[in-house]
Design an enzyme around this catalytic site. Sequence first.
Site, PDB file in Angstrom:
ATOM      1  N   CYS A  45       0.819  -1.229   0.000  1.00 44.93           N
ATOM      2  CA  CYS A  45       0.000   0.000   0.000  1.00 44.93           C
ATOM      3  C   CYS A  45       0.849   1.273   0.000  1.00 44.93           C
ATOM      4  O   CYS A  45       0.353   2.343  -0.351  1.00 44.93           O
ATOM      5  CB  CYS A  45      -0.947   0.010   1.190  1.00 44.93           C
ATOM      6  SG  CYS A  45      -2.113  -1.358   1.145  1.00 44.93           S
TER       7      CYS A  45
ATOM      8  N   HIS B 163      -3.209   7.579   1.832  1.00 40.16           N
ATOM      9  CA  HIS B 163      -3.586   6.262   1.304  1.00 40.16           C
ATOM     10  C   HIS B 163      -5.016   5.970   1.766  1.00 40.16           C
ATOM     11  O   HIS B 163      -5.350   6.161   2.933  1.00 40.16           O
ATOM     12  CB  HIS B 163      -2.615   5.207   1.829  1.00 40.16           C
ATOM     13  CG  HIS B 163      -3.085   3.804   1.609  1.00 40.16           C
ATOM     14  ND1 HIS B 163      -3.543   3.369   0.387  1.00 40.16           N
ATOM     15  CD2 HIS B 163      -3.175   2.741   2.465  1.00 40.16           C
ATOM     16  CE1 HIS B 163      -3.892   2.087   0.504  1.00 40.16           C
ATOM     17  NE2 HIS B 163      -3.679   1.694   1.751  1.00 40.16           N
TER      18      HIS B 163
ATOM     19  N   ASN C  18      -9.894  -0.059  -0.631  1.00 36.06           N
ATOM     20  CA  ASN C  18      -8.437   0.029  -0.583  1.00 36.06           C
ATOM     21  C   ASN C  18      -7.864  -0.563  -1.876  1.00 36.06           C
ATOM     22  O   ASN C  18      -7.923  -1.776  -2.078  1.00 36.06           O
ATOM     23  CB  ASN C  18      -7.930  -0.731   0.650  1.00 36.06           C
ATOM     24  CG  ASN C  18      -6.427  -0.634   0.822  1.00 36.06           C
ATOM     25  OD1 ASN C  18      -5.715  -0.200  -0.088  1.00 36.06           O
ATOM     26  ND2 ASN C  18      -5.941  -1.050   1.973  1.00 36.06           N
TER      27      ASN C  18
END
Length: 325
Positions: free
Chosen positions: A115, A252, A282
């Site tokens: 990520c 993020h 996500n």
Amino acid sequence: MTMLRTVVLGCGSYLPSRVVSNAELAASVDTSDEWIVQRTGIRQRHVAAEGELTSDLAIHAARAALASAHVDPQTIDLIVLATSTPDNTFPASAVTVQAGLGITRGAAFDLQAVCSGFVFALATADGLLRTGTYKRALVIGAETFSRILDWSDRTTCVLFGDGAGAVVLEAQQQPGERDDRGILTTHLRSDGRHKSKLYVDGGPSSTRTVGFLRMEGRAVFKHAVAMITDVIEDAFRTTGYTANDIDWFVPHQANKRIIDDSAKKLGIAPEKVVMTVSQHGNTSAASIPLALNTAVKDGRIKKGDLVLLEAMGGGFTWGSALLRW
Ligand code: ACO
């Protein structure tokens, strides 16, 4: 004294056409729209079509970024593709993107920091551009996490989605001052002691399979806010800027609660936070450029704005970037 800075010329993104709502997921695993929205802020995610690969998503996003930057692909001499879901174990999906864009010069490679991949890729491209060896770069985050999800595991499958985002970067001489345009500072960190908290249980060298994503959600949550604020405080210390100076915070997009808690701890006003997680879940390395592109296209992020990026993910890895748009 003037110095080379890495300036963003344009950005773009792409989401696959198929949308999977929380209600649709609740038909196959024991979950509910209410639980997912309350714990994560996610309302839907996009899922790539059969045969639609990470490199396809990346090429769409790269084309959009090149168009917004008014840049000819032939002038790109560096491609850094952040992904944990490459088309194949090798070659790098970046070379498929390079060929797909008709680019035959320069270098193209993948970067894997889960990520945090987009922030790591941005920092890597920034370092290479500021050597003067490369002039124009595409930094892309692209993922097909739908392919590594265990769709019977409600603790993970509700959280992730597919997508891609890209920025076009150029090395430019700037006055060498704090209010220069471009990337002002980046801070990257990793700590492999946490690798078993968020990982994929397969791989070419261990199982000869791709594997599925496994996560101790509560443990990840516990570390996330502290790690995020740590690297952002590094960015403030290095530049002398404070939370009050930030025009836009583009974190993020993993979880609304992590984003809210991080912004609150840092003293960043809620109206400066760009949040798109509700729309795509996500998307790992793709999430920051997806959010960036949303805020640029809707007119929030404008030339000259001070933009703060941060990410945290598997490894653990975490990082921040502070730039003037
Ligand atoms: N639907 C319904 N119930 C669920 C679901 C679901 N999808 N998933 C878990 N539950 C249940 C659990 O089984 C548990 O039930 P129990 O109390 O009977 O045992 C209960 O909900 C609570 O589970 P927790 O894991 O404690 O729930 P929590 O409030 O921690 O929320 C979540 C889980 C959303 C995963 C949270 O821990 C989180 O956001 N963690 C961060 C994970 C993350 O964002 N990872 C992304 C990668 S890392 C990054 O990008 C930063």
